[in-house]
Design an enzyme around this catalytic site. Structure first.
Site, mmCIF file in Angstrom:
data_model
loop_
_atom_site.group_PDB
_atom_site.id
_atom_site.type_symbol
_atom_site.label_atom_id
_atom_site.label_comp_id
_atom_site.label_asym_id
_atom_site.label_seq_id
_atom_site.Cartn_x
_atom_site.Cartn_y
_atom_site.Cartn_z
ATOM 1 N N ASP A 28 9.892 -8.654 -5.032
ATOM 2 C CA ASP A 28 9.561 -7.787 -3.897
ATOM 3 C C ASP A 28 8.321 -6.930 -4.156
ATOM 4 O O ASP A 28 8.049 -6.557 -5.295
ATOM 5 C CB ASP A 28 10.766 -6.872 -3.614
ATOM 6 C CG ASP A 28 10.680 -6.245 -2.235
ATOM 7 O OD1 ASP A 28 9.858 -6.695 -1.413
ATOM 8 O OD2 ASP A 28 11.438 -5.291 -1.983
ATOM 9 N N GLY A 29 7.612 -6.616 -3.074
ATOM 10 C CA GLY A 29 6.483 -5.678 -3.170
ATOM 11 C C GLY A 29 5.118 -6.331 -3.003
ATOM 12 O O GLY A 29 4.087 -5.664 -3.140
ATOM 13 N N ARG A 32 3.108 -4.627 -0.073
ATOM 14 C CA ARG A 32 2.607 -3.283 -0.398
ATOM 15 C C ARG A 32 1.485 -3.339 -1.435
ATOM 16 O O ARG A 32 0.530 -2.584 -1.378
ATOM 17 C CB ARG A 32 3.772 -2.400 -0.909
ATOM 18 C CG ARG A 32 4.584 -1.809 0.226
ATOM 19 C CD ARG A 32 5.907 -1.295 -0.260
ATOM 20 N NE ARG A 32 6.815 -2.393 -0.556
ATOM 21 C CZ ARG A 32 7.920 -2.286 -1.283
ATOM 22 N NH1 ARG A 32 8.249 -1.134 -1.817
ATOM 23 N NH2 ARG A 32 8.701 -3.323 -1.473
ATOM 24 N N TRP A 33 1.597 -4.261 -2.352
ATOM 25 C CA TRP A 33 0.548 -4.431 -3.378
ATOM 26 C C TRP A 33 -0.775 -4.764 -2.688
ATOM 27 O O TRP A 33 -1.822 -4.195 -3.030
ATOM 28 C CB TRP A 33 0.964 -5.558 -4.329
ATOM 29 C CG TRP A 33 0.015 -5.812 -5.460
ATOM 30 C CD1 TRP A 33 0.065 -5.274 -6.712
ATOM 31 C CD2 TRP A 33 -1.126 -6.681 -5.436
ATOM 32 N NE1 TRP A 33 -0.974 -5.746 -7.468
ATOM 33 C CE2 TRP A 33 -1.718 -6.611 -6.713
ATOM 34 C CE3 TRP A 33 -1.710 -7.508 -4.474
ATOM 35 C CZ2 TRP A 33 -2.861 -7.342 -7.050
ATOM 36 C CZ3 TRP A 33 -2.849 -8.228 -4.799
ATOM 37 C CH2 TRP A 33 -3.417 -8.144 -6.078
ATOM 38 N N SER A 73 13.879 -15.838 2.304
ATOM 39 C CA SER A 73 15.252 -15.694 2.793
ATOM 40 C C SER A 73 15.382 -16.327 4.183
ATOM 41 O O SER A 73 14.373 -16.624 4.842
ATOM 42 C CB SER A 73 15.631 -14.211 2.868
ATOM 43 O OG SER A 73 14.982 -13.618 3.977
ATOM 44 N N ASN A 76 13.353 -14.381 6.554
ATOM 45 C CA ASN A 76 11.885 -14.287 6.422
ATOM 46 C C ASN A 76 11.113 -15.092 7.478
ATOM 47 O O ASN A 76 9.906 -14.915 7.635
ATOM 48 C CB ASN A 76 11.429 -14.698 5.016
ATOM 49 C CG ASN A 76 11.736 -13.671 3.948
ATOM 50 O OD1 ASN A 76 11.930 -14.012 2.784
ATOM 51 N ND2 ASN A 76 11.775 -12.392 4.323
ATOM 52 N N SER A 197 19.809 -7.375 -0.426
ATOM 53 C CA SER A 197 19.186 -8.192 0.624
ATOM 54 C C SER A 197 19.726 -9.624 0.691
ATOM 55 O O SER A 197 18.950 -10.585 0.765
ATOM 56 C CB SER A 197 17.667 -8.214 0.458
ATOM 57 O OG SER A 197 17.149 -6.914 0.504
HETATM 58 C C1 FPP Z 1 8.772 -10.124 -0.863
HETATM 59 O O1 FPP Z 1 7.723 -9.171 -0.813
HETATM 60 C C2 FPP Z 1 8.220 -11.445 -1.157
HETATM 61 C C3 FPP Z 1 8.407 -12.556 -0.382
HETATM 62 C C4 FPP Z 1 9.209 -12.545 0.863
HETATM 63 C C5 FPP Z 1 7.762 -13.850 -0.719
HETATM 64 C C6 FPP Z 1 7.793 -14.245 -2.176
HETATM 65 C C7 FPP Z 1 6.976 -15.469 -2.339
HETATM 66 C C8 FPP Z 1 6.106 -15.708 -3.361
HETATM 67 C C9 FPP Z 1 5.943 -14.797 -4.516
HETATM 68 C C10 FPP Z 1 5.215 -16.903 -3.351
HETATM 69 C C11 FPP Z 1 5.819 -18.244 -3.521
HETATM 70 C C12 FPP Z 1 6.835 -18.389 -4.586
HETATM 71 C C13 FPP Z 1 6.833 -19.287 -5.622
HETATM 72 C C14 FPP Z 1 8.064 -19.368 -6.454
HETATM 73 C C15 FPP Z 1 5.709 -20.165 -5.972
HETATM 74 P P1 FPP Z 1 7.351 -8.492 0.577
HETATM 75 O O2 FPP Z 1 6.355 -9.341 1.272
HETATM 76 O O3 FPP Z 1 8.590 -8.218 1.360
HETATM 77 O O4 FPP Z 1 6.681 -7.148 0.080
HETATM 78 P P2 FPP Z 1 6.721 -5.727 0.825
HETATM 79 O O5 FPP Z 1 8.152 -5.263 0.774
HETATM 80 O O6 FPP Z 1 5.820 -4.895 -0.030
HETATM 81 O O7 FPP Z 1 6.208 -5.930 2.212
#
Ligand code: FPP
Length: 243
Positions: A28-29, A32-33, A73, A76, A197
């Site tokens: 997660d994050g 925001r990053w 998820s 998503n 979550s």
């Molecule tokens: C949550 O951060 C992250 C996701 C919903 C996507 C994760 C996917 C990847 C890292 C890329 C593909 C994966 C692999 C295994 C190659 P967020 O977007 O909810 O962050 P936020 O809470 O800061 O908005």
């Protein structure tokens, strides 16, 4: 590798004789990053995918047997189309790399989730990685994709009932997407959020939870060390008492 491993600024040491067999991470994050840097959210996911590669490599080097990550998820799909498309592209790239290297490195890769909703190309890649994985015994990475803990439990209940099996935890577990994978001893959620979550709801019954403020793209090997060291300091009683 020695019995203890100390790195850089990590307070303490990882006890290599008491590693968790299975670590699960909510990545997660990313959004925001990216926002903090004035970049589109998709840039966060791209760096997040790199972080996943490095943390998976590190888990394998340490001797952790299973790493499970939450990549997408069932909720998503509500995100903007370009963001969903980017995550799917990153997954395609990763699966292609895995297909090219799994046989050389004896790595197993499993996708947990409802793959029927994925693109035909991704579905075909998932089938290919599953087929390769059956030949090996080494480190296993599990990617939760179109995954929801409640859907997983409902599906298992339906399949268990249809099979006419006795309702035991063991029988039920055979119908989860995680069948055959031990429950995670340690679940990590970076980025400061303190919730699960819909992640591994059945499997987390006795997991230890570790939360930290680091955003996933900044989560590095030292951050994983800190999580493992924290886990190693926990008193795990599984409902019993210390003798
Ligand atoms: C949550 O951060 C992250 C996701 C919903 C996507 C994760 C996917 C990847 C890292 C890329 C593909 C994966 C692999 C295994 C190659 P967020 O977007 O909810 O962050 P936020 O809470 O800061 O908005």
């Amino acid at each position: 590798m020695g019995l203890f491993r100390k790195r850089g600024n990590t307070a303490g040491q990882v006890d290599m004789s008491r590693l968790p067999r299975h670590i699960a991470i909510i990545m997660d994050g990313n959004g925001r990053w990216a926002k903090k840097r004035g970049l589109p959210r998709t840039a966060g996911h791209k760096v997040g995918a790199e972080t996943f590669r490095d943390i998976a490599t590190y888990c394998r080097e340490l001797g952790v047997e299973y790493l499970t990550v939450y990549a997408f998820s069932t909720e998503n799909w509500k995100r903007p189309k370009d963001e969903v498309d980017t995550i799917m592209e990153l997954l395609e790239q990763y699966l292609q790399e895995a297909i090219n290297t799994m046989e050389r490195d004896h790595i197993r890769l499993k996708i947990l989730g409802d793959t029927a909703a994925l693109s035909p190309k991704l579905q075909q890649m998932v089938a290919q990685t599953n087929a390769i994985s059956t030949h090996y015994q080494g480190f296993q990475a599990n990617i939760c994709l179109n995954y929801g803990g409640r859907s997983e439990i409902l599906r298992a209940a339906r399949l268990c009932a249809e099979a006419g099996e006795e309702w035991t935890e063991e029988n039920f577990g055979k119908y989860l997407w995680s069948a055959g994978i031990p429950d995670p001893e340690l679940i990590i959620r970076p980025s400061g959020e303190l919730r699960l979550s819909n992640f591994l709801l059945w499997q987390c019954a006795y997991s230890e939870f570790y939360f930290c403020d680091t955003l996933w793209p900044d989560f590095d090997r030292a951050a994983l060390d800190r999580a493992i060291i924290d886990y190693q300091g926990r008193d795990r009683r599984f409902g019993g008492v210390k003798s």
